[in-house]
Design a protein around this motif. Structure first.
Motif, PDB file in Angstrom:
ATOM      1  N   VAL A 112       8.265 -26.662   4.530  1.00 38.87           N
ATOM      2  CA  VAL A 112       9.583 -26.251   5.027  1.00 38.87           C
ATOM      3  C   VAL A 112       9.619 -26.425   6.539  1.00 38.87           C
ATOM      4  O   VAL A 112       8.584 -26.367   7.211  1.00 38.87           O
ATOM      5  CB  VAL A 112       9.904 -24.784   4.680  1.00 38.87           C
ATOM      6  N   TYR A 113      10.819 -26.663   7.058  1.00 38.81           N
ATOM      7  CA  TYR A 113      10.991 -26.691   8.504  1.00 38.81           C
ATOM      8  C   TYR A 113      10.885 -25.270   9.048  1.00 38.81           C
ATOM      9  O   TYR A 113      11.197 -24.298   8.359  1.00 38.81           O
ATOM     10  CB  TYR A 113      12.352 -27.273   8.878  1.00 38.81           C
ATOM     11  N   GLU A 114      10.471 -25.154  10.273  1.00 39.23           N
ATOM     12  CA  GLU A 114      10.377 -23.838  10.901  1.00 39.23           C
ATOM     13  C   GLU A 114      11.766 -23.213  10.999  1.00 39.23           C
ATOM     14  O   GLU A 114      12.756 -23.896  11.243  1.00 39.23           O
ATOM     15  CB  GLU A 114       9.753 -23.971  12.298  1.00 39.23           C
ATOM     16  N   GLU A 115      11.833 -21.924  10.781  1.00 37.01           N
ATOM     17  CA  GLU A 115      13.115 -21.221  10.809  1.00 37.01           C
ATOM     18  C   GLU A 115      13.822 -21.450  12.142  1.00 37.01           C
ATOM     19  O   GLU A 115      13.220 -21.378  13.208  1.00 37.01           O
ATOM     20  CB  GLU A 115      12.887 -19.724  10.605  1.00 37.01           C
ATOM     21  N   GLY A 116      15.101 -21.719  12.074  1.00 36.78           N
ATOM     22  CA  GLY A 116      15.895 -21.926  13.277  1.00 36.78           C
ATOM     23  C   GLY A 116      16.017 -23.377  13.701  1.00 36.78           C
ATOM     24  O   GLY A 116      16.725 -23.685  14.665  1.00 36.78           O
ATOM     25  N   THR A 117      15.367 -24.288  12.981  1.00 37.39           N
ATOM     26  CA  THR A 117      15.469 -25.713  13.310  1.00 37.39           C
ATOM     27  C   THR A 117      16.916 -26.167  13.161  1.00 37.39           C
ATOM     28  O   THR A 117      17.549 -25.919  12.130  1.00 37.39           O
ATOM     29  CB  THR A 117      14.563 -26.549  12.363  1.00 37.39           C
ATOM     30  N   PRO A 118      17.467 -26.830  14.189  1.00 39.66           N
ATOM     31  CA  PRO A 118      18.880 -27.225  14.113  1.00 39.66           C
ATOM     32  C   PRO A 118      19.086 -28.488  13.288  1.00 39.66           C
ATOM     33  O   PRO A 118      18.160 -29.241  13.027  1.00 39.66           O
ATOM     34  CB  PRO A 118      19.233 -27.479  15.589  1.00 39.66           C
ATOM     35  N   VAL A 119      20.322 -28.693  12.879  1.00 32.32           N
ATOM     36  CA  VAL A 119      20.754 -29.913  12.210  1.00 32.32           C
ATOM     37  C   VAL A 119      21.868 -30.527  13.057  1.00 32.32           C
ATOM     38  O   VAL A 119      22.816 -29.814  13.421  1.00 32.32           O
ATOM     39  CB  VAL A 119      21.271 -29.623  10.782  1.00 32.32           C
ATOM     40  N   PRO A 120      21.784 -31.812  13.426  1.00 31.04           N
ATOM     41  CA  PRO A 120      20.763 -32.794  13.065  1.00 31.04           C
ATOM     42  C   PRO A 120      19.362 -32.393  13.533  1.00 31.04           C
ATOM     43  O   PRO A 120      19.212 -31.686  14.526  1.00 31.04           O
ATOM     44  CB  PRO A 120      21.228 -34.071  13.760  1.00 31.04           C
ATOM     45  N   LEU A 121      18.376 -32.885  12.819  1.00 31.10           N
ATOM     46  CA  LEU A 121      17.002 -32.519  13.122  1.00 31.10           C
ATOM     47  C   LEU A 121      16.549 -33.114  14.454  1.00 31.10           C
ATOM     48  O   LEU A 121      16.914 -34.235  14.798  1.00 31.10           O
ATOM     49  CB  LEU A 121      16.080 -33.046  12.013  1.00 31.10           C
ATOM     50  N   PRO A 122      15.749 -32.371  15.211  1.00 32.85           N
ATOM     51  CA  PRO A 122      15.161 -32.938  16.431  1.00 32.85           C
ATOM     52  C   PRO A 122      14.167 -34.033  16.067  1.00 32.85           C
ATOM     53  O   PRO A 122      13.819 -34.215  14.897  1.00 32.85           O
ATOM     54  CB  PRO A 122      14.476 -31.732  17.076  1.00 32.85           C
ATOM     55  N   GLU A 123      13.662 -34.716  17.059  1.00 34.80           N
ATOM     56  CA  GLU A 123      12.796 -35.868  16.802  1.00 34.80           C
ATOM     57  C   GLU A 123      11.510 -35.478  16.064  1.00 34.80           C
ATOM     58  O   GLU A 123      11.084 -36.166  15.147  1.00 34.80           O
ATOM     59  CB  GLU A 123      12.444 -36.566  18.118  1.00 34.80           C
ATOM     60  N   ASN A 124      10.895 -34.400  16.465  1.00 41.61           N
ATOM     61  CA  ASN A 124       9.657 -33.952  15.824  1.00 41.61           C
ATOM     62  C   ASN A 124       9.758 -32.473  15.444  1.00 41.61           C
ATOM     63  O   ASN A 124       9.150 -31.618  16.101  1.00 41.61           O
ATOM     64  CB  ASN A 124       8.449 -34.190  16.734  1.00 41.61           C
ATOM     65  N   PRO A 125      10.513 -32.157  14.396  1.00 39.13           N
ATOM     66  CA  PRO A 125      10.668 -30.751  14.020  1.00 39.13           C
ATOM     67  C   PRO A 125       9.359 -30.144  13.526  1.00 39.13           C
ATOM     68  O   PRO A 125       8.529 -30.833  12.930  1.00 39.13           O
ATOM     69  CB  PRO A 125      11.700 -30.819  12.884  1.00 39.13           C
ATOM     70  N   LYS A 126       9.180 -28.871  13.800  1.00 41.49           N
ATOM     71  CA  LYS A 126       7.969 -28.198  13.346  1.00 41.49           C
ATOM     72  C   LYS A 126       8.070 -27.924  11.842  1.00 41.49           C
ATOM     73  O   LYS A 126       9.114 -27.515  11.338  1.00 41.49           O
ATOM     74  CB  LYS A 126       7.779 -26.887  14.107  1.00 41.49           C
ATOM     75  N   VAL A 127       6.953 -28.140  11.167  1.00 36.69           N
ATOM     76  CA  VAL A 127       6.910 -28.019   9.708  1.00 36.69           C
ATOM     77  C   VAL A 127       5.785 -27.075   9.299  1.00 36.69           C
ATOM     78  O   VAL A 127       4.695 -27.116   9.865  1.00 36.69           O
ATOM     79  CB  VAL A 127       6.684 -29.412   9.062  1.00 36.69           C
ATOM     80  N   ASN A 128       6.067 -26.219   8.321  1.00 33.58           N
ATOM     81  CA  ASN A 128       5.061 -25.309   7.783  1.00 33.58           C
ATOM     82  C   ASN A 128       4.771 -25.665   6.328  1.00 33.58           C
ATOM     83  O   ASN A 128       5.688 -25.951   5.555  1.00 33.58           O
ATOM     84  CB  ASN A 128       5.535 -23.854   7.857  1.00 33.58           C
ATOM     85  N   VAL A 129       3.501 -25.668   5.973  1.00 34.69           N
ATOM     86  CA  VAL A 129       3.087 -25.938   4.599  1.00 34.69           C
ATOM     87  C   VAL A 129       3.148 -24.645   3.791  1.00 34.69           C
ATOM     88  O   VAL A 129       2.740 -23.583   4.256  1.00 34.69           O
ATOM     89  CB  VAL A 129       1.652 -26.511   4.555  1.00 34.69           C
ATOM     90  N   ILE A 130       3.708 -24.731   2.588  1.00 35.26           N
ATOM     91  CA  ILE A 130       3.761 -23.575   1.694  1.00 35.26           C
ATOM     92  C   ILE A 130       2.519 -23.605   0.811  1.00 35.26           C
ATOM     93  O   ILE A 130       2.302 -24.561   0.050  1.00 35.26           O
ATOM     94  CB  ILE A 130       5.021 -23.598   0.820  1.00 35.26           C
TER      95      ILE A 130
END
Length: 258
Positions: A112-130
């Motif tokens: 999942v993307y880190e909470e608060g990530t805006p749309v459109p997505l930034p170039e390198n959005p932070k991602v968390n593994v479930i």
């Protein structure tokens, strides 16, 4: 909410998305619209059945419900155990699991993307593994038809049965108010299935056979895997229940949330 955004695993799929994308519109934070829609759905309450409830009959129907073992799966406050029932037990059409099973070659761990990530997505959005536990992984693989399993279906709630005919996962159990049998004689003829008679076909083995035979006469239904087969848990003379007990059970189910 009619815009799509790449998921963290795109172009691969995951347990979070079977198509590698998710719904989210520009100007919102990721998952904001999905969470809002979920909150709205969680706020909904069952609507009245519109039937005249007979409390004595409903109580008898509840006793039949328990005696027949329905409560072993359809239990709790929402009439569902929320458990997955393997196809081997449910004995229903396995097309859903067969359709998902090839995805194992394109599958990735859920992220999942880190909470608060805006749309459109930034170039390198932070991602968390479930991270999933071995038990969760086993259930997920069962549900998706991975690891040589035949798949499973989740036990649905029995809320609003008076408004949700036809029944079964494929919508194949349909009987009209005047005895029209099967999807062939109801929906395909522009007739709404009757909740009482359709529920009777869910629990009456003889009537279900007729429904299945009727559905099988239509090639389009066969191609769409709409058969009305499965969930062979009967409440009829073959399992020691009388017609009055069957009638009470159906009345109980139709007025469950009144």
């Amino acid at each position: 909410m009619n815009r799509l955004t790449k998921s963290p695993t795109y172009p691969k799929t995951s347990y979070m998305t079977s198509v590698g994308v998710l719904s989210s519109s520009p100007g919102y934070k990721i998952y904001e619209q999905l969470n809002a829609m979920s909150a709205y759905m969680n706020s909904l309450s069952p609507v009245p059945s519109g039937l005249q409830k007979d409390n004595e009959k409903a109580e008898e129907g509840e006793r039949v419900f328990t005696k027949a073992g329905c409560i072993s799966c359809h239990s709790g406050a929402f009439a569902t155990s929320n458990k997955l029932i393997p196809l081997e037990e449910l004995k229903t059409n396995g097309s859903r699991a067969k359709g998902f099973s090839p995805l194992k070659d394109y599958h990735d761990v859920p992220k999942v993307y880190e909470e608060g990530t805006p749309v459109p997505l930034p170039e390198n959005p932070k991602v968390n593994v479930i991270k999933t536990t071995p038990e969760q992984e086993q259930l997920l693989q069962l549900a998706w038809g991975f690891s040589n399993t035949k798949g499973a279906y989740k036990t649905i709630s029995l809320y609003n049965l008076s408004r949700s005919a036809p029944y079964l996962h494929d919508g194949g159990v349909a009987v009209g108010p005047n005895g029209e049998v099967g999807v062939t004689e109801t929906i395909l003829q522009g007739k709404l299935p009757d909740p009482y008679h359709s529920l009777k076909a869910m629990v009456d083995s003889r009537l279900r056979e007729i429904v299945i035979e009727s559905n099988a006469t239509n090639k389009s239904l066969f191609s769409a895997n709409v058969t009305g087969e499965g969930h062979s848990f009967w409440v009829d003379e073959t399992t020691g229940f009388s017609k009055s007990e069957q009638d009470a059970l159906i009345h109980y189910l139709l007025t469950l949330t009144d």
